[in-house]
Structures are given as C-alpha cells and as structure tokens.
Design an enzyme around this catalytic site. Sequence first.
Site, PDB file in Angstrom:
ATOM      1  N   CYS A 168       0.741  -1.089   0.013  1.00 52.46           N
ATOM      2  CA  CYS A 168       0.091  -0.124  -0.061  1.00 52.46           C
ATOM      3  C   CYS A 168       0.881   1.048   0.056  1.00 52.46           C
ATOM      4  O   CYS A 168       1.330   1.625   1.036  1.00 52.46           O
ATOM      5  CB  CYS A 168      -0.916  -0.034   1.151  1.00 52.46           C
ATOM      6  SG  CYS A 168      -2.100   1.433   1.150  1.00 52.46           S
ATOM      7  N   CYS A 171      -0.371   4.140   2.173  1.00 53.21           N
ATOM      8  CA  CYS A 171      -0.202   3.937   3.675  1.00 53.21           C
ATOM      9  C   CYS A 171       1.101   4.311   3.946  1.00 53.21           C
ATOM     10  O   CYS A 171       1.300   4.592   4.977  1.00 53.21           O
ATOM     11  CB  CYS A 171      -0.609   2.479   4.134  1.00 53.21           C
ATOM     12  SG  CYS A 171      -2.017   1.546   3.371  1.00 53.21           S
ATOM     13  N   ASP A 172       2.162   3.712   3.040  1.00 52.90           N
ATOM     14  CA  ASP A 172       3.358   3.672   3.651  1.00 52.90           C
ATOM     15  C   ASP A 172       4.405   4.341   2.781  1.00 52.90           C
ATOM     16  O   ASP A 172       5.690   4.723   3.281  1.00 52.90           O
ATOM     17  CB  ASP A 172       3.875   2.209   3.523  1.00 52.90           C
ATOM     18  CG  ASP A 172       3.102   1.118   4.505  1.00 52.90           C
ATOM     19  OD1 ASP A 172       2.636   1.769   5.488  1.00 52.90           O
ATOM     20  OD2 ASP A 172       3.151  -0.063   4.006  1.00 52.90           O
TER      21      ASP A 172
END
Length: 348
Positions: A168, A171-172
């Site tokens: 992701c 997300c990261d």
Amino acid sequence: MAEKVFIIGSGPAAWTAAIYAARASLEPLVYEGAITEDNQMNGTLPLGQLALTTEVENYPGFPAGNLEAYLDDSLDKDIRQFMAPHQKEGVSGPELMELMRQQAKNFGTRIITDDIVKVDFKRHPFQLFASSGDEIEAHAVIVATGARANYLGLPSEDSFKNRGVSACAVCDGALPRFRDKPLVVVGGGDSAVEEADYLSKFASTVYMVHRRDALRASKIMADRAVENKKIELVWNHTIDEVLGSDTDGVTGVRLQSTVDDSKKEIEASGMFLAIGHTPNTAFLGDKLELTPKKYVRWTVPFRTNTSVEGVFAAGDVADDYYRQAVTAAGTGCMAALDAERWLAGQGL
Ligand code: NAP
C-alpha cells in the site's frame, strides 16, 4: 434467541458498524476472526490489514502528537500490556484498530475471536456457522471481512514485510525510509501505475517491474507511467529474491528475466506489491452475489445492500476501488444504519 445485528470482520468497517449498531441499542455481536496459523499465513488475522501496517498518517483525527498516555488510558490493560510501546508521532495501524475495537466494546459490543466458515442466507433468521462448531442465528448480517493484498509468496518478501515490503503506497509511501531512495513497484496494472506515480513524489527513482512487455493498465494510466521521468519500466522480469538485512530492512531486489535465464540486482529501499487483491469471501460460498472478481456486489447505488435482503456489506470486501481505512469506516457506518432501518421496516 436470534441476534439482531451480526457482524463478521474486524477492520475499520466492522468496528464502525459495531459502534453505530451498539449506540442504536442493537446489541451487535462481532465475530472478529480466529488467531490461527492459517490466518497468519493468509494475512487474515483479527484487526485486518491495518494491523499489518506501521504509521497511519491519513486517517483523520490523529495528527502528529504523543499518543502514549491516551493509549494507556483508553485500552484494557490486558490488551495494552501485549502491545508494542507507542514509538513515534501520530497513530499506528495496530493502535488505531485496538482503539476502534475498544470503542465498539465500550458501547456494549460482544466480540468472539473466531472465524465464520459457512452461512445459510436462504432461511430467516439467517444461520451462521463458526469454526468452533457454534451456530448463530441473526436477523441482520453485516459482512465486513475485507480483502487481502496478494503477495508473491517469497520467504524473503515475508520476512521484510513492514521493513520495506508493502502492498500500500498510499499507506506507507511517505515514510522517511523511502524518501529520496530508489523503490520497486511490482505489477503492470492500473494499481501498479498509480502506486508508482504516487511513490515518485517521494522516491529518487521508481522501478516498475512487470513480467511482460506491455502494461495491463488502461492507456491513460500507462501513458502516465511512460511520461513520468522518475518511473523506469523494467519489462519481462519477476522478483527472484528480496535483498536486505535485519538492520536496514530492504536494500534491493534480485530480478529474474522471463525471456532468458539472466538475473540482475537493483538497489532499492522498498518493494511495493500491486499484483491485485483477494476479497475474503470464500466462506460465503454462493450464498451472496459476488462480482467476477469475487467481491460482494452492492446491489443498490449508495447503499450497502447485497443480493440478500437483510445482509449488508461494508469495507474492502465490497470495494476494490478505494480500499482506504476511512472509506471502509464510512461504509461500516452506512451498513449499520441500513441494517437498523431494514430491521425497523421488518418490525424486528
Ligand atoms: P490488475 O489489473 O489485475 O493487475 C494486476 C497486475 O499484477 C497485472 O499486471 C499482472 O500481470 C500482475 N501480476 C499478477 N500476479 C502477479 C505475479 N504473481 N507476479 C507478477 N505480476 C503479477 O489489478 P489492479 O491493478 O489492482 O487493478 C484492479 C482493478 O482496479 C482494475 O480493474 C483496474 O482498472 C482498477 N483500478 C483503476 C485505477 C484507476 O483507474 N485509477 C486505479 C487502480 C485500480 P499481467 O498483466 O501479466 O497479468
């Protein structure tokens, strides 16, 4: 006695549905999944995909700040004592999920740590079967079992999850370890382009490694990859091994050509998988209508209704497009409200 609202899952969709249902006095019962080796291997342990990530910087309401005292104060001691100490600013995925779970519990949600393995939606009240052998009856059901990102299945990939291997980018991608460093994205679809494009904002170079010589992505997305000067397309290669160390995490990848026997290495501080997701719908059998990709089909626009009246779906199990914590929480709320109104309409 049949349950009024029965919720399957334990990600943001499930806990939000539980919070809303509990506050509506519907006394929800949540089956949050079992803690088993199988679930660990498949990435389907309780608390879902967020529990597998590190910092969450895009969930509203958690700006940078020290959360330690709040976590200590909010969570049951028997849960908190087994959690890693709060490390950095903001909130982590596991912390966010424990907080959501606790919030649902505080309003009276009952939680069972087990898997639902089979359902019968032909009769009403619906019947649900747990892996323990328990059978539950319920008037309304909310399916919120999420989806799991597909991984390549390499042991080296597994050992660097959360230390450079991610599925992701949103997300990261903005984490400091990836800033101004070369990164690898695996896949040739729209998601891979989207991830590569997003990561190119932070990375020095993004190598898009694809196993064929043509992208699967739509033309507009493919053009975006080609035109982005920071994206370098690496055709006809698969990942042979993720390289790294305990101290540094991922430091590179070894690639295997798909047209000859040659191998080569690329230096990179992260590898992002974009090779598709698998929704957790196998336990539904053919009892709910699924899309060709096996996601639960929402049957009414802007509602969480499914093909069975009284069964609602929320979060990534029905959404292969947005796949964000906050959108999952949003549809969890919608499912609880839809279930509440449906029950009222039935006089239940
Ligand atoms: P996808 O279209 O199924 O693409 C998956 C990619 O991963 C393919 O290129 C596939 O290679 C590759 N792949 C699969 N298994 C692999 C393996 N074991 N090793 C190496 N490569 C592997 O999935 P997606 O990109 O997640 O897209 C899903 C859906 O969402 C699509 O309908 C897409 O259009 C949509 N979407 C749209 C947007 C947008 O329009 N902005 C953004 C994201 C997603 P092959 O090509 O060789 O099969």
